[in-house]
Design an enzyme around this catalytic site. Structure first.
Site, PDB file in Angstrom:
ATOM      1  N   LYS A 115       1.112  -1.303   0.188  1.00  0.00           N
ATOM      2  CA  LYS A 115       0.246   0.787  -0.340  1.00  0.00           C
ATOM      3  C   LYS A 115       0.899   1.369  -0.019  1.00  0.00           C
ATOM      4  O   LYS A 115       0.687   2.648  -0.902  1.00  0.00           O
ATOM      5  CB  LYS A 115      -0.804  -0.274   1.222  1.00  0.00           C
ATOM      6  N   LYS A 207      -4.390  -9.706  -6.810  1.00  0.00           N
ATOM      7  CA  LYS A 207      -6.325 -10.453  -6.055  1.00  0.00           C
ATOM      8  C   LYS A 207      -7.281  -9.236  -7.086  1.00  0.00           C
ATOM      9  O   LYS A 207      -6.543  -7.500  -6.875  1.00  0.00           O
ATOM     10  CB  LYS A 207      -5.579  -9.561  -5.002  1.00  0.00           C
ATOM     11  N   LYS A 210     -11.301  -3.523  -4.268  1.00  0.00           N
ATOM     12  CA  LYS A 210     -12.179  -2.102  -4.119  1.00  0.00           C
ATOM     13  C   LYS A 210     -11.207  -1.096  -5.068  1.00  0.00           C
ATOM     14  O   LYS A 210     -11.894  -0.603  -5.625  1.00  0.00           O
ATOM     15  CB  LYS A 210     -12.274  -1.871  -2.274  1.00  0.00           C
TER      16      LYS A 210
HETATM   17  P1  AMP Z   1     -10.985  -5.320   3.673  1.00  0.00           P
HETATM   18  O1  AMP Z   1     -11.463  -5.063   2.092  1.00  0.00           O
HETATM   19  O2  AMP Z   1      -9.923  -5.462   3.052  1.00  0.00           O
HETATM   20  O3  AMP Z   1     -11.675  -4.663   4.029  1.00  0.00           O
HETATM   21  O4  AMP Z   1     -11.406  -6.964   3.720  1.00  0.00           O
HETATM   22  C1  AMP Z   1     -12.427  -7.245   4.007  1.00  0.00           C
HETATM   23  C2  AMP Z   1     -12.345  -8.687   3.982  1.00  0.00           C
HETATM   24  O5  AMP Z   1     -12.417  -9.685   2.384  1.00  0.00           O
HETATM   25  C3  AMP Z   1     -11.168  -9.061   4.691  1.00  0.00           C
HETATM   26  O6  AMP Z   1     -11.150 -10.785   5.031  1.00  0.00           O
HETATM   27  C4  AMP Z   1     -10.295  -9.633   2.916  1.00  0.00           C
HETATM   28  O7  AMP Z   1      -9.946 -10.723   3.726  1.00  0.00           O
HETATM   29  C5  AMP Z   1     -10.979  -9.678   2.464  1.00  0.00           C
HETATM   30  N1  AMP Z   1     -10.840 -10.069   1.186  1.00  0.00           N
HETATM   31  C6  AMP Z   1     -10.724  -9.090   0.103  1.00  0.00           C
HETATM   32  N2  AMP Z   1     -10.286  -8.689  -0.671  1.00  0.00           N
HETATM   33  C7  AMP Z   1     -10.603 -10.540  -0.985  1.00  0.00           C
HETATM   34  C8  AMP Z   1     -10.152 -11.330  -1.951  1.00  0.00           C
HETATM   35  N3  AMP Z   1     -10.191 -10.635  -3.656  1.00  0.00           N
HETATM   36  N4  AMP Z   1     -10.146 -12.595  -2.242  1.00  0.00           N
HETATM   37  C9  AMP Z   1     -10.728 -12.890  -1.144  1.00  0.00           C
HETATM   38  N5  AMP Z   1     -10.584 -12.046   0.409  1.00  0.00           N
HETATM   39  C10 AMP Z   1     -10.832 -11.040   0.296  1.00  0.00           C
END
Ligand code: AMP
Ligand code: TRP
Length: 347
Positions: A115, A207, A210
């Site tokens: 990041k 990956k 968002k």
């Molecule tokens: P975040 O959007 O970073 O707050 O992620 C929220 C949850 O979604 C966390 O548990 C991440 O590990 C999961 N997550 C985010 N992106 C992915 C992805 N591409 N595949 C699987 N899990 C994800």
């Protein structure tokens, strides 16, 4: 080690574009865990501001993640749903943990390196200390299990290291005060199933995220049926038909990803999906995948729209959850104050 009260905790950042990876890697698991566990699910707004967020957008995104939790099936009456900034124990415990965690530990965190990128000097101090706040989120509820996607594994290992060092450093105080041989549990990550790491639809080695500029790289929870169909149609594949075995799939990241998504949405294993579609053309498989995704995500998107149209209701859900979360967190902060030796923490 002492037996701990079983509690599930997890968090999602309100940073926009909730996608299929968030759903399959995290939120879908949150929903399933409710049947057997006491759960605390948090919209982590303090984490979000480690990178710049437009205030109005942040407000909207906090409500949208809350709506997604509810629309996916989390019951905020039976469990706790709230936003992090409203329970001061998170930030307070994070400070104590900043004094427990070592620079060397944080220097190893790959998410910070990704990041912060090349311009590390210009990253916020909060972005660097982020894993310490994440450990505080979990441990202020002394949570024993945390469902997350694969990308959070390293942060959860750090959470265990912090718990262990706190338990060791203050070991004598902890036992003298009657807390047994450990105050914090060594939290277990729950990372399992066919979609713990959902990849970009444009590049099977990256990956799904968002923040990726191309919206075609991800399926958003609010995408309508036509958009879902179009994105899967455009999704990158290789020229071969679908593989028939897991072994064949290993060298084919895009096939692996789409099969994993199908399996997770259908509550099947990747083996089951290969039995059904092995040898088929991608065009045929993509039609089945679209149909399944629309059937599963359509109602979620519609419910999210309905819920976000009534922000007062969402705010009331968060206020109620925050009040209930605060009761648990305040008790932990009292205990921690006593353990550390702060004056005023004993009443
Ligand atoms: P975040 O959007 O970073 O707050 O992620 C929220 C949850 O979604 C966390 O548990 C991440 O590990 C999961 N997550 C985010 N992106 C992915 C992805 N591409 N595949 C699987 N899990 C994800
Ligand atoms: N760091 C997590 C992510 O980016 C979000 C998060 C913050 C979290 N605190 C947490 C996840 C505590 C699980 C438990 O996805």
């Amino acid at each position: 080690m002492a037996a701990f009260h079983q509690r599930v905790f997890s968090g999602v950042q309100p940073t926009g574009n909730l996608h299929l990876g968030n759903y399959l890697g995290a939120i879908k698991r949150f929903v399933e865990l409710q049947a057997q566990h006491e759960c605390v699910y948090c919209v982590v707004d303090l984490h979000a501001i480690t990178v710049w967020q437009e205030p109005e957008e942040l407000t909207r995104n906090i409500r949208e993640v809350t709506a997604a939790f509810i629309a996916c099936g989390i019951d905020p009456k039976k469990h706790i749903v709230f936003n992090q900034s409203q329970v001061s124990g998170h930030a307070e415990l994070a400070w104590v943990f900043n004094c427990i965690a070592r620079l060397g530990w944080l220097n190893r965190m790959t998410q910070f390196k990704e990041k912060a990128g090349k311009d590390r000097e210009n990253a916020s101090v909060g972005l660097y200390a982020y894993p310490s706040l994440m450990a505080a989120d979990i441990l202020v509820y002394r949570a024993t299990q945390v469902p997350v996607g694969e990308d959070q594994k390293q942060h959860l290992e750090l959470c265990r290291d912090i718990a262990q060092k706190f338990n060791n450093d203050y070991g004598k105080r902890i036992s003298d005060l009657g807390f047994g041989d450990a105050y914090f549990p060594l939290t277990e990550p729950l990372i399992s199933g066919p979609a713990t790491r959902v990849m970009s639809l444009r590049d099977g080695t990256k990956k799904m995220s968002k923040s990726e500029p191309s919206d075609n790289s991800r399926i958003n929870l609010t995408d309508d049926a036509d958009t879902i169909a179009q994105k899967f149609r455009k999704a990158k594949t290789d020229p071969l038909p679908l593989p028939s075995t897991i072994k064949e799939m290993e060298e084919r990241p895009e096939a692996d990803n789409l099969i994993g998504i199908y399996a997770a949405l259908a509550d099947k294993t990747a083996e089951d999906v290969l039995k059904e579609f092995g040898g088929a053309q991608f065009s045929k498989f993509k039609e089945a995948l679209t149909e399944l995704a629309v059937a599963k995500l359509g109602p979620i998107g519609a419910e999210m729209k309905r819920l976000t149209a009534d922000p007062a209701h969402i705010d009331a859900v968060l206020a109620d959850g925050s009040a209930r979360a605060r009761v648990i967190a305040n008790q932990t902060m009292k205990d921690v104050g006593k353990i550390v030796g702060f004056v005023g923490s004993s009443s």
